[in-house]
Scaffold this active site. Structure first.
Site, PDB file in Angstrom:
ATOM      1  N   GLU A   1      50.988  37.570  40.265  1.00 20.69           N
ATOM      2  CA  GLU A   1      52.468  36.971  40.354  1.00 20.69           C
ATOM      3  C   GLU A   1      53.024  37.072  38.904  1.00 20.69           C
ATOM      4  O   GLU A   1      54.420  37.383  38.939  1.00 20.69           O
ATOM      5  CB  GLU A   1      52.288  35.390  40.652  1.00 20.69           C
ATOM      6  CG  GLU A   1      51.742  35.492  42.084  1.00 20.69           C
ATOM      7  CD  GLU A   1      50.248  35.366  41.932  1.00 20.69           C
ATOM      8  OE1 GLU A   1      49.710  35.837  41.306  1.00 20.69           O
ATOM      9  OE2 GLU A   1      49.823  34.250  42.704  1.00 20.69           O
TER      10      GLU A   1
ATOM     11  N   CYS B   1      47.457  37.278  36.371  1.00 18.98           N
ATOM     12  CA  CYS B   1      47.686  37.381  37.854  1.00 18.98           C
ATOM     13  C   CYS B   1      48.838  38.216  38.329  1.00 18.98           C
ATOM     14  O   CYS B   1      49.492  38.344  37.189  1.00 18.98           O
ATOM     15  CB  CYS B   1      47.940  35.914  38.091  1.00 18.98           C
ATOM     16  SG  CYS B   1      46.583  34.682  37.948  1.00 18.98           S
TER      17      CYS B   1
ATOM     18  N   CYS C   1      50.461  30.421  37.397  1.00 19.71           N
ATOM     19  CA  CYS C   1      51.655  31.037  38.006  1.00 19.71           C
ATOM     20  C   CYS C   1      52.430  30.073  38.595  1.00 19.71           C
ATOM     21  O   CYS C   1      53.940  30.259  38.686  1.00 19.71           O
ATOM     22  CB  CYS C   1      51.036  31.848  39.116  1.00 19.71           C
ATOM     23  SG  CYS C   1      50.285  33.464  38.447  1.00 19.71           S
TER      24      CYS C   1
ATOM     25  N   CYS D   1      48.088  30.705  41.746  1.00 14.24           N
ATOM     26  CA  CYS D   1      47.254  29.496  40.724  1.00 14.24           C
ATOM     27  C   CYS D   1      48.236  28.713  40.042  1.00 14.24           C
ATOM     28  O   CYS D   1      49.488  28.846  40.028  1.00 14.24           O
ATOM     29  CB  CYS D   1      46.426  30.278  39.640  1.00 14.24           C
ATOM     30  SG  CYS D   1      47.373  31.141  38.337  1.00 14.24           S
TER      31      CYS D   1
ATOM     32  N   ASN E   1      47.126  42.130  39.518  1.00 15.76           N
ATOM     33  CA  ASN E   1      46.280  41.516  38.378  1.00 15.76           C
ATOM     34  C   ASN E   1      45.609  42.368  37.585  1.00 15.76           C
ATOM     35  O   ASN E   1      45.369  43.575  37.955  1.00 15.76           O
ATOM     36  CB  ASN E   1      45.208  40.571  39.312  1.00 15.76           C
ATOM     37  CG  ASN E   1      44.405  41.211  40.300  1.00 15.76           C
ATOM     38  OD1 ASN E   1      44.812  42.380  40.887  1.00 15.76           O
ATOM     39  ND2 ASN E   1      42.996  40.675  40.162  1.00 15.76           N
ATOM     40  N   ILE E   2      45.458  41.968  36.357  1.00 17.84           N
ATOM     41  CA  ILE E   2      44.787  42.980  35.427  1.00 17.84           C
ATOM     42  C   ILE E   2      44.007  42.257  34.764  1.00 17.84           C
ATOM     43  O   ILE E   2      44.136  41.201  33.918  1.00 17.84           O
ATOM     44  CB  ILE E   2      45.881  43.464  34.383  1.00 17.84           C
ATOM     45  CG1 ILE E   2      47.235  44.056  35.018  1.00 17.84           C
ATOM     46  CG2 ILE E   2      45.260  44.499  33.324  1.00 17.84           C
ATOM     47  CD1 ILE E   2      48.276  44.198  34.316  1.00 17.84           C
ATOM     48  N   GLU E   3      42.660  42.525  34.902  1.00 21.40           N
ATOM     49  CA  GLU E   3      41.595  41.787  34.466  1.00 21.40           C
ATOM     50  C   GLU E   3      41.088  42.351  32.805  1.00 21.40           C
ATOM     51  O   GLU E   3      41.514  43.255  32.389  1.00 21.40           O
ATOM     52  CB  GLU E   3      40.284  41.604  35.404  1.00 21.40           C
ATOM     53  CG  GLU E   3      40.596  40.701  36.841  1.00 21.40           C
ATOM     54  CD  GLU E   3      39.664  40.711  37.593  1.00 21.40           C
ATOM     55  OE1 GLU E   3      38.495  41.283  37.450  1.00 21.40           O
ATOM     56  OE2 GLU E   3      39.906  40.014  38.470  1.00 21.40           O
TER      57      GLU E   3
END
Ligand code: THU
Length: 129
Positions: A59, A57, A93, A90, A46-48
């Site tokens: 995935e 996310c 995804c 989620c 994940n990359i926020e």
């Protein structure tokens, strides 16, 4: 739950990918590893972003890695999170993955628990055109 050799390998790759997560806001480090029908493995984390909704996310990062290399058929995805909570994929995804492989098997796990499902079960009556 007893995983087979391939499932164990994929979960290991997901756990490794989670170490690369950029998650300074939620602190939930998620990794995913996806297996293609010709047995290649692609992974992602994940990359926020400080503009929260821009975050992506693990995935979708893993699947995008594969798709951008020309791989579009997937048989299994493993997701690992360093949390006491479980992180099933989620809704976004689920829809993203259903586009390519509605029968995709899904393993999701944290350090304490492993669960097994499929995209078809996680996203019944999926939208498609
Ligand atoms: N996250 C994932 O990477 N996969 C999911 O399916 C659920 C949520 C990430 C997004 C965000 O960086 C953090 O987990 C908390 O929501």
């Amino acid at each position: 739950m007893e995983l087979n050799k391939q499932e164990k390998l994929l979960l290991k790759k997901a756990k490794e990918a989670s170490l690369k997560a950029y998650a300074p806001y939620s602190k939930h480090q998620v990794g995913a590893a996806i297996l293609t029908n010709d047995n290649s493995i692609y992974s992602g984390c994940n990359i926020e972003n400080s503009s929260y909704s821009v975050s992506i996310c693990a995935e979708r990062v893993a699947a995008a890695q594969a798709i951008s290399k020309g791989e579009k058929k997937f048989t299994l995805i493993a997701i690992y999170v360093n949390s006491t909570k479980m992180f099933p994929p989620c809704g976004v995804c689920r829809q993203f993955l259903a586009e390519f492989s509605p029968d995709l098997k899904v393993i999701y796990a944290n350090a304490k628990e492993i669960r097994l499902s499929t995209i078809r079960d996680l996203l019944p009556d999926a939208f498609s055109i």
